[in-house]
Each structure stands twice: as structure tokens, then as C-alpha cells.
Design a protein around this motif. Structure first.
Motif, mmCIF file in Angstrom:
data_model
loop_
_atom_site.group_PDB
_atom_site.id
_atom_site.type_symbol
_atom_site.label_atom_id
_atom_site.label_comp_id
_atom_site.label_asym_id
_atom_site.label_seq_id
_atom_site.Cartn_x
_atom_site.Cartn_y
_atom_site.Cartn_z
ATOM 1 N N PHE A 112 0.841 -1.195 0.000
ATOM 2 C CA PHE A 112 0.000 0.000 0.000
ATOM 3 C C PHE A 112 0.881 1.252 0.000
ATOM 4 O O PHE A 112 1.867 1.329 0.726
ATOM 5 C CB PHE A 112 -0.916 -0.013 1.229
ATOM 6 C CG PHE A 112 -1.826 -1.212 1.255
ATOM 7 C CD1 PHE A 112 -3.021 -1.205 0.561
ATOM 8 C CD2 PHE A 112 -1.463 -2.353 1.957
ATOM 9 C CE1 PHE A 112 -3.863 -2.320 0.569
ATOM 10 C CE2 PHE A 112 -2.291 -3.475 1.975
ATOM 11 C CZ PHE A 112 -3.487 -3.454 1.276
ATOM 12 N N ASN A 137 1.637 5.485 0.176
ATOM 13 C CA ASN A 137 1.224 6.711 0.859
ATOM 14 C C ASN A 137 1.059 7.810 -0.182
ATOM 15 O O ASN A 137 1.982 8.566 -0.473
ATOM 16 C CB ASN A 137 2.266 7.107 1.897
ATOM 17 C CG ASN A 137 1.787 8.246 2.782
ATOM 18 O OD1 ASN A 137 0.643 8.672 2.690
ATOM 19 N ND2 ASN A 137 2.667 8.735 3.641
ATOM 20 N N ASP A 196 -5.224 11.558 -2.001
ATOM 21 C CA ASP A 196 -6.385 11.196 -2.807
ATOM 22 C C ASP A 196 -6.665 12.280 -3.856
ATOM 23 O O ASP A 196 -5.927 13.263 -3.964
ATOM 24 C CB ASP A 196 -7.604 10.926 -1.927
ATOM 25 C CG ASP A 196 -8.079 12.145 -1.138
ATOM 26 O OD1 ASP A 196 -7.920 13.286 -1.622
ATOM 27 O OD2 ASP A 196 -8.624 11.961 -0.025
ATOM 28 N N ILE A 215 -5.283 8.182 3.344
ATOM 29 C CA ILE A 215 -4.807 6.871 3.790
ATOM 30 C C ILE A 215 -3.822 7.022 4.941
ATOM 31 O O ILE A 215 -3.795 6.195 5.859
ATOM 32 C CB ILE A 215 -4.181 6.057 2.621
ATOM 33 C CG1 ILE A 215 -3.886 4.613 3.065
ATOM 34 C CG2 ILE A 215 -2.926 6.727 2.091
ATOM 35 C CD1 ILE A 215 -5.106 3.815 3.460
ATOM 36 N N GLN A 237 -6.729 -0.123 -3.874
ATOM 37 C CA GLN A 237 -6.032 1.137 -3.650
ATOM 38 C C GLN A 237 -6.660 2.277 -4.449
ATOM 39 O O GLN A 237 -6.738 3.415 -3.966
ATOM 40 C CB GLN A 237 -4.544 0.992 -3.984
ATOM 41 C CG GLN A 237 -3.816 0.024 -3.056
ATOM 42 C CD GLN A 237 -2.313 0.211 -3.071
ATOM 43 O OE1 GLN A 237 -1.814 1.324 -2.935
ATOM 44 N NE2 GLN A 237 -1.573 -0.887 -3.224
ATOM 45 N N ILE A 271 -7.641 4.537 -1.649
ATOM 46 C CA ILE A 271 -6.534 5.475 -1.439
ATOM 47 C C ILE A 271 -6.615 6.632 -2.426
ATOM 48 O O ILE A 271 -6.589 7.802 -2.036
ATOM 49 C CB ILE A 271 -5.171 4.756 -1.572
ATOM 50 C CG1 ILE A 271 -5.016 3.706 -0.470
ATOM 51 C CG2 ILE A 271 -4.026 5.765 -1.516
ATOM 52 C CD1 ILE A 271 -3.707 2.933 -0.535
#
Length: 394
Positions: free
Chosen positions: A210, A212, A215, A222, A277, A281
């Protein structure tokens, strides 16, 4: 022309294999549940206080001393409210779990469909703590009856498996999907430390890398979500110290911040356009109040050209974060396909037949990497929609 012909040929082979899987039984078996009841005494319990559980298919033949421990996925709960919502489900209580499940993909027991791992001891660990096995809060609120004890659950399950023969492992893999894929990264070195020094031990993270990223509204949603997870579960002391000594514990939920210090080889299996994701995310519902991304979020074929451009930019962010996994260890492997998918190792079609990247299926790529066969073990696909073998499953 010859290269193009070979590419078309391998896609045809993959699609034919896929058709065969549709037309015949896979030989998969139903595997009963095991409750780790002795764990309750040490407080190693699910969210509701019930014992942890797993499904165990015993190894046979040449695989009798080989172990594959696979951690189920299921996102995370980040606060009391969200943890209550899963407390009385199979993601929070072993009392609500199916008593038998069917093993597919890398857990399949048929050599034809899982040639490298079919006769290993294969374990599916059920996910019921909501924090990727990092939590450890002693206090339990009698009003909510929530137990945040994931780190204890991990240790209790490992001790149980060691007593069942894993202490004699010659070969071992810890794997997982999604939140379980993150588990297989965060706890990879811990897993290796439990096993004989001479054993070949590696980890496999499926859809667990995942990133960082902000969005579509520009918010770090996230990062804030993981911050709440870590605070709720009391995760800080159970994340890799090599990361928490350098940055906020919540940032240590992101693999890009921990992989450089992990000593055990890891294979990263991920769709570069990971459907979870993208939906959670890149374009979570709170970032899209007008609902413009609703159709695209669930099916990449519904995306507009402008949305596809944003998704392709997100893919580049993912690949940039992934470079850390490649740069710091030549022993790590990867299979990064250009599909719109999430979790591909525990489904028979995606594990064994398609997608194909670099003339290899996922099962072939993982097997070659684990046994150090056939050289180069890092395969990165072109961008969507270039690969016709994609299954685009979520």
C-alpha cells in the motif's frame, strides 16, 4: 515480428489454460477449522474475545517438512465504531467463521494446478483482529468488549504451528493477501526467526504494498486512516523498530518505509492498478462527494480518459514506492501486472493461468523465485490496458 508472435502465443496458451480450468474440476479440497483455544489464557484473542483460528491441510510426500502459512485479508478497523461493526462477523470473531473452506491457488493440493507447493503443509490463518496483527492493548472496555490483541494472536498461532511440526521446517513461506499481505511484510523477519537457521524461509506479499499517496482531493486520507488504526490498536510497539525509530509509527504501515530494513527475501505480487487502492486510497468516497468517480472506482473500463490519466499517474507513484523493495535487496522478487485487480494468489485462475507477464504466470514466477530457478525474478508489466491476459478481478 518474431517477438510479437511469441507474445501472442503465450497469451493464447494462457487463455487456453484458463478455459481448461473452467471446464474441469480443480481438485480443490474442503479444509476444516482449527481453534487455537489455548491462546485465550494469554489474551491472544479476536476482537470479540474468541480464540483465533486457522485451516490446516497437512503436507505429504516430499513436502512433509515444508510449510506455507497464508494470512487472510480484510482491510482494517480504525476506531471503536468500525471495530464494533466487524466484531460480530467472521472478521472479528471465530464464532462466526465457516467451519470449512476450499483451498485454491497457492493453497491448492493438486500438483497440476500448484506444482511447487501442492504437497506442503498449507495453512490459511483467519483474520479477526482488524490490525494486521500489530495491536496489543491490555484494557478491554466492558461496554464494547473489544480486544485489540493482534500481536498476541500472531505469536499464539505461530507457537501452535511450531508444535504441530513447523519447528522442523526445511522450507517455509509466509504469505498473505491485502491486509494479510501487509502482515507478511511487517512480520516477515519475525517469522524467519522462529524457524530453524538452516531452513529456506521467504515471504510473499499479495496486494499488500500500500502506498502513501494523496487522494483526488489532495488530502492524505490513507495516512490519516493508518494513524487511527495504529492509535486504536496500540500498534506502535509491534511495528518494525527500524522504522519507528525514524518516523511516526503510522508511517510504518507503508511498506515503502520498512522494506529497506527487512532481511528475509520477499516476493511482491501486485496489480499496478490495484483495485482496492484506487477505490480507497486514490478515490475514496469522501474525496468524491459528487460521485463522479463512482463507476470508475469499481470498474476501470468505466473510467473517462481524464480519470485514466490520474490512475496512470497513481501507477507511477506505486512503482516509485516499489523501487525501494528492489533497490535494497537483490533477493526480493516481484510480479507487477498491469491489471485492475486485488489479491491474485488465492484464486485458481489468476494464480495458475493468467495474467502472464514476461512469459510467466504468477505461480511460475513465485516458484522460480523461491527455488532460485531461471534467473531474473522481477517482472513489471506495461500499463493498463496493454495486457490481454488480465482477469481484472477485485
Amino acid at each position: 515480428m518474431l517477438g510479437a508472435s511469441r507474445m501472442i502465443g503465450r497469451y493464447v496458451i494462457a487463455l487456453v489454460s484458463l478455459l481448461v480450468l473452467h471446464m474441469r474440476a480443480e481438485g480443490a479440497i474442503n479444509v476444516g477449522i482449527t481453534y487455537v483455544t489455548e491462546a485465550v489464557a494469554s489474551g491472544a484473542v479476536c476482537l470479540d474475545g474468541s480464540p483465533p483460528a486457522y485451516h490446516f491441510s497437512e503436507g505429504f510426500g516430499s513436502g512433509i517438512n515444508n510449510w506455507l502459512v497464508h494470512f487472510q485479508g480484510g482491510s482494517w478497523c480504525q476506531n471503536v465504531s468500525s471495530c464494533i461493526s466487524r466484531r460480530d462477523t467472521s472478521l472479528g470473531s471465530s464464532a462466526h467463521m465457516e467451519t470449512a473452506v476450499t483451498f485454491h491457488g497457492l493453497l491448492n493440493n493438486e500438483e497440476e494446478f500448484n506444482p511447487d507447493f501442492y504437497n506442503w503443509n498449507r495453512i490459511l490463518v483467519r483474520y479477526c483482529d482488524g490490525g494486521s496483527y500489530t495491536g496489543d492493548v491490555e484494557a478491554v472496555d466492558p461496554v464494547t468488549n473489544l480486544h485489540f490483541r493482534g500481536a498476541r494472536v500472531f505469536q499464539a498461532v505461530m507457537e501452535n504451528l511450531l508444535s504441530r511440526g513447523m519447528k522442523n521446517a526445511q522450507n517455509a513461506i509466509m504469505s498473505g493477501c491485502s491486509a494479510g499481505g501487509l502482515t507478511s511484510i511487517l512480520h516477515c523477519d519475525k517469522f524467519k526467526a522462529l524457524l530453524p537457521s538452516g531452513a529456506r524461509v521467504k515471504c510473499l506479499s499479495d496486494a499488500g504494498y500500500f502506498v502513501n499517496a494523496n487522494d483526488i482531493s489532495g488530502a492524505p486520507s490513507i495516512e490519516e486512516f493508518y494513524s487511527q488504526v495504529v492509535a486504536t490498536h496500540g500498534s506502535a510497539n509491534n511495528l518494525p523498530a527500524s522504522c519507528t525509530s525514524r518516523m511516526k509509527p503510522s508511517l510504518c504501515f507503508f511498506p515503502e518505509n520498512v522494506v529497506e530494513q527487512i532481511q528475509t527475501p520477499i516476493f511482491f505480487l501486485n496489480a499496478a492498478h490495484d483495485s482496492w487502492q484506487i477505490a480507497n486510497i486514490l478515490a475514496p468516497p469522501d474525496s468524491d462527494p459528487s460521485g463522479v468517480w463512482h463507476g470508475c472506482r469499481t470498474n476501470i473500463q468505466n473510467c473517462t480518459p481524464e480519470q485514466l490519466k490520474i490512475i496512470q499517474d497513481f501507477r507511477m507513484e506505486f512503482l516509485t514506492a516499489l523501487r525501494k523493495a528492489s533497490r535494497f535487496s537483490p533477493h526480493n522478487g516481484m510480479f507487477i501486472d498491469g491489471c485492475f485487480a486485488h489479491c491474485q494468489s488465492d484464486a485458481q485462475q489468476t494464480w495458475f493461468s493468467a495474467p502472464v507477464v514476461g512469459n510467466a504466470t504468477i505461480s511460475r514466477a513465485v516458484g522460480d523465485w523461491y527455488y532460485d530457478r531461471n534467473g531474473f525474478h522481477k517482472k513489471i508489466d506495461c500499463a493498463y490496458p496493454c495486457n490481454p491476459t488480465c482477469q481484472n478481478v477485485s
